[in-house]
Motif scaffolding. Structure first.
Motif, short mmCIF file in Angstrom:
data_model
loop_
_atom_site.label_atom_id
_atom_site.label_comp_id
_atom_site.label_asym_id
_atom_site.label_seq_id
_atom_site.Cartn_x
_atom_site.Cartn_y
_atom_site.Cartn_z
N GLY A 4 0.83 -1.20 0.00
CA GLY A 4 0.00 0.00 0.00
C GLY A 4 0.87 1.25 0.00
O GLY A 4 1.98 1.24 0.51
N LEU A 5 0.34 2.29 -0.57
CA LEU A 5 1.06 3.55 -0.68
C LEU A 5 0.53 4.57 0.32
O LEU A 5 -0.61 4.48 0.76
CB LEU A 5 0.88 4.13 -2.09
N VAL A 6 1.37 5.53 0.61
CA VAL A 6 0.90 6.74 1.30
C VAL A 6 0.92 7.87 0.27
O VAL A 6 1.96 8.18 -0.31
CB VAL A 6 1.79 7.10 2.51
N ILE A 7 -0.25 8.40 0.03
CA ILE A 7 -0.43 9.43 -0.99
C ILE A 7 -0.83 10.72 -0.28
O ILE A 7 -1.72 10.71 0.57
CB ILE A 7 -1.54 9.00 -1.98
N VAL A 8 -0.18 11.81 -0.63
CA VAL A 8 -0.48 13.09 0.01
C VAL A 8 -0.94 14.10 -1.03
O VAL A 8 -0.26 14.30 -2.05
CB VAL A 8 0.77 13.64 0.75
N ASN A 9 -2.09 14.69 -0.79
CA ASN A 9 -2.55 15.80 -1.63
C ASN A 9 -2.53 17.06 -0.79
O ASN A 9 -3.32 17.20 0.16
CB ASN A 9 -3.99 15.57 -2.12
N THR A 10 -1.64 17.96 -1.13
CA THR A 10 -1.52 19.17 -0.32
C THR A 10 -1.48 20.40 -1.23
O THR A 10 -1.76 20.31 -2.42
CB THR A 10 -0.28 19.05 0.62
N GLY A 11 -1.18 21.56 -0.67
CA GLY A 11 -1.11 22.79 -1.46
C GLY A 11 -2.31 23.70 -1.21
O GLY A 11 -3.28 23.30 -0.57
N ASN A 12 -2.22 24.90 -1.76
CA ASN A 12 -3.28 25.89 -1.52
C ASN A 12 -4.39 25.83 -2.56
O ASN A 12 -5.34 26.61 -2.52
CB ASN A 12 -2.67 27.31 -1.50
N GLY A 13 -4.26 24.91 -3.50
CA GLY A 13 -5.24 24.85 -4.58
C GLY A 13 -6.43 23.96 -4.26
O GLY A 13 -6.49 23.32 -3.22
N LYS A 14 -7.36 23.92 -5.20
CA LYS A 14 -8.55 23.08 -5.07
C LYS A 14 -8.20 21.66 -5.48
O LYS A 14 -7.20 21.43 -6.15
CB LYS A 14 -9.65 23.61 -6.00
N GLY A 15 -9.06 20.74 -5.11
CA GLY A 15 -8.95 19.40 -5.66
C GLY A 15 -8.27 18.38 -4.77
O GLY A 15 -8.14 17.23 -5.16
N LYS A 16 -7.86 18.78 -3.58
CA LYS A 16 -7.16 17.82 -2.71
C LYS A 16 -8.11 16.71 -2.26
O LYS A 16 -7.83 15.53 -2.44
CB LYS A 16 -6.59 18.55 -1.48
N THR A 17 -9.23 17.11 -1.68
CA THR A 17 -10.23 16.14 -1.23
C THR A 17 -10.91 15.48 -2.43
O THR A 17 -11.17 14.28 -2.43
CB THR A 17 -11.28 16.83 -0.35
N THR A 18 -11.16 16.29 -3.44
CA THR A 18 -11.86 15.79 -4.62
C THR A 18 -11.05 14.70 -5.32
O THR A 18 -11.59 13.68 -5.73
CB THR A 18 -12.14 16.96 -5.58
N ALA A 19 -9.75 14.91 -5.42
CA ALA A 19 -8.90 13.88 -6.03
C ALA A 19 -8.87 12.63 -5.16
O ALA A 19 -8.88 11.51 -5.68
CB ALA A 19 -7.48 14.40 -6.26
N ALA A 20 -8.89 12.81 -3.86
CA ALA A 20 -8.91 11.66 -2.95
C ALA A 20 -10.20 10.86 -3.14
O ALA A 20 -10.20 9.62 -3.18
CB ALA A 20 -8.79 12.13 -1.50
N VAL A 137 -3.78 11.08 2.37
CA VAL A 137 -3.76 12.14 3.38
C VAL A 137 -4.00 13.46 2.66
O VAL A 137 -3.31 13.76 1.69
CB VAL A 137 -2.36 12.14 4.04
N THR A 138 -4.98 14.22 3.11
CA THR A 138 -5.21 15.50 2.42
C THR A 138 -5.11 16.67 3.39
O THR A 138 -5.13 16.51 4.60
CB THR A 138 -6.59 15.56 1.71
N GLY A 139 -5.05 17.86 2.80
CA GLY A 139 -5.06 19.10 3.58
C GLY A 139 -3.84 19.96 3.29
O GLY A 139 -2.81 19.48 2.82
N ARG A 140 -3.99 21.22 3.58
CA ARG A 140 -2.90 22.18 3.40
C ARG A 140 -1.77 21.92 4.37
O ARG A 140 -1.98 21.33 5.42
CB ARG A 140 -3.39 23.60 3.70
N ASN A 141 -0.61 22.46 4.02
CA ASN A 141 0.53 22.48 4.94
C ASN A 141 0.91 21.11 5.48
O ASN A 141 1.07 20.93 6.69
CB ASN A 141 0.26 23.42 6.13
N GLY A 172 -22.43 22.68 -5.76
CA GLY A 172 -22.10 21.35 -6.25
C GLY A 172 -20.90 21.34 -7.17
O GLY A 172 -20.37 20.29 -7.48
N ILE A 173 -20.45 22.51 -7.58
CA ILE A 173 -19.31 22.56 -8.49
C ILE A 173 -18.04 23.00 -7.77
O ILE A 173 -17.01 22.40 -7.90
CB ILE A 173 -19.59 23.48 -9.69
N GLU A 174 -18.16 24.07 -7.04
CA GLU A 174 -16.98 24.52 -6.28
C GLU A 174 -16.46 23.35 -5.47
O GLU A 174 -17.20 22.69 -4.74
CB GLU A 174 -17.39 25.68 -5.36
N PHE A 175 -15.19 23.08 -5.59
CA PHE A 175 -14.59 21.94 -4.86
C PHE A 175 -14.75 22.18 -3.36
O PHE A 175 -14.40 23.21 -2.86
CB PHE A 175 -13.09 21.82 -5.12
#
Lengths: 175, 175
Positions: A4-20, A137-141, A172-175
Motif C-alpha cells: 500500500g502507498l501513502v499518498i499526500v494531496n496538499t497545497g493551496n489549490g482546489k482538488g485535494k479532497t476531490t482527487a482523494a 492524506v489530504t489538507g494544506r501544509n 455542487g461545483i466549487e470543490f
C-alpha cells in the motif's frame, strides 16, 4: 505481494479532497474497500455524501470532527481538543483494523497543523499499518514528516480562482 | 441565475482526471447531470468504468479516442487525425446540447497539445456553451487560450512519485 502507498494531496489549490474521492471511486471499481474519514466538519455537503452512499458498502464515509469547524491555529477550546483525541482514536483503530484497502484521512494535515494531532503519533500509526493498506492524506501544509513518509506527494497549486473574477460558483461545483 | 464555470486541471502531477471524476461525483450528489468524455484511450480501466456505471444515468462516461493511445507530438497517422475530428464533433454536440450540467473533457489538453484539435475551435465552442454548463478540462500543457478562458485553474505538481522509490503501486490506486 503488493504494498500500500501513502499518498499526500496538499497545497493551496482546489482538488485535494476531490482527487482523494476520485481515488476512492477508482479503487471501488477495482473491488477494493474504501473508508473516508473526514476530520473537519463542514467541508462536505449532504448531496456529496448521498452520491457516495450509492457506493456503500464498498465506499464508506465517516464524519468525525463533530464540533470542529475550520478554525485558526493557536489555543483551541477544550471540547475541540477532546474531539480531536476521540477522532484520532477512531481513525487509528480503523487504520490498524485490516478491513480496508484504502483509507482517506481527509484534512488530517490541517489537524496536525493546528496542533490538534501529534505528528509523531500519526507517523507511527501510518508505519504500523497493514502492509496492503493505501492511505490518502489530504489538507494544506502537510508536515515534513508526512512528506518524508509518503510515496506520492502532489501539490495542488491555485493559479486562478473563480471568486477572483466575481463569478458565483454553482452549488455542487466549487470543490 | 448561476453561471457554469470552466475548470482546468493541468500540470505534470497526478490527480488531474481523478479530481475531475471527484467533481462529477459531487455534482451527481447535488442532482446534476454529468458527462465525461475521454479523449484518450487507455488512461482508464474497466473497473473504474464499472464504479461510475453505478451512478448512471446521472454520470455518463463515453470513451472517445478509439485507436488513439497516448502518443507523441508531431505527425499523426491519418486515422488518428480522422478519429480526433469525429471525437470533437461528438463533444461539440454534447457541449451545445443543453442536456448536462457538467461536462468533463478528459485529456483534451493533450489533444490540443499534439495538434489533433484546433485551439480556436475548442475555445469558440466553450464560449458558445449553454450558460449553466460547467466544463472541466484536464491534461498536461493546457494551452494559454484555455487558461485565459478558465475561471479556475489548478496545477497538479508532482513532488514525489512512487516508482521513484521502486515500489510497485497497487492496481486501482495509481492515478
Amino acid at each position: 505481494m503488493e504494498y500500500g502507498l501513502v499518498i499526500v494531496n496538499t497545497g493551496n489549490g482546489k482538488g485535494k479532497t476531490t482527487a482523494a474521492l476520485g481515488v476512492g471511486l477508482r479503487a471501488v471499481g477495482h473491488g477494493m474497500k474504501v473508508l473516508m474519514l473526514q476530520f473537519i466538519k463542514g467541508s462536505w455537503h449532504t448531496g456529496e455524501l448521498d452520491a457516495v452512499k450509492r457506493l456503500e458498502p464498498y465506499f464508506r464515509i465517516v464524519q468525525l470532527g463533530q464540533g470542529f469547524v475550520k478554525t485558526k491555529k493557536g489555543d483551541q477550546p477544550e471540547e475541540v481538543i477532546e474531539n480531536a483525541r476521540v477522532s484520532w482514536d477512531y481513525a487509528k483503530k480503523e487504520i490498524l483494523s485490516g478491513l480496508y484497502d484504502v483509507i482517506i484521512l481527509d484534512e488530517i494535515n490541517n489537524m496536525i497543523d493546528y496542533g490538534l494531532l501529534n505528528i509523531d503519533d500519526v507517523v507511527s500509526v501510518l508505519k504500523e499499518r497493514p502492509q496492503k493498506l493505501n492511505v490518502v492524506v489530504t489538507g494544506r501544509n502537510a508536515h515534513d514528516k508526512i512528506i518524508d513518509l509518503a510515496d506520492l506527494v502532489t501539490e495542488m497549486r491555485e493559479i486562478k480562482h473563480p471568486f477572483k473574477k466575481g463569478i458565483r460558483a454553482q452549488k455542487g461545483i466549487e470543490f
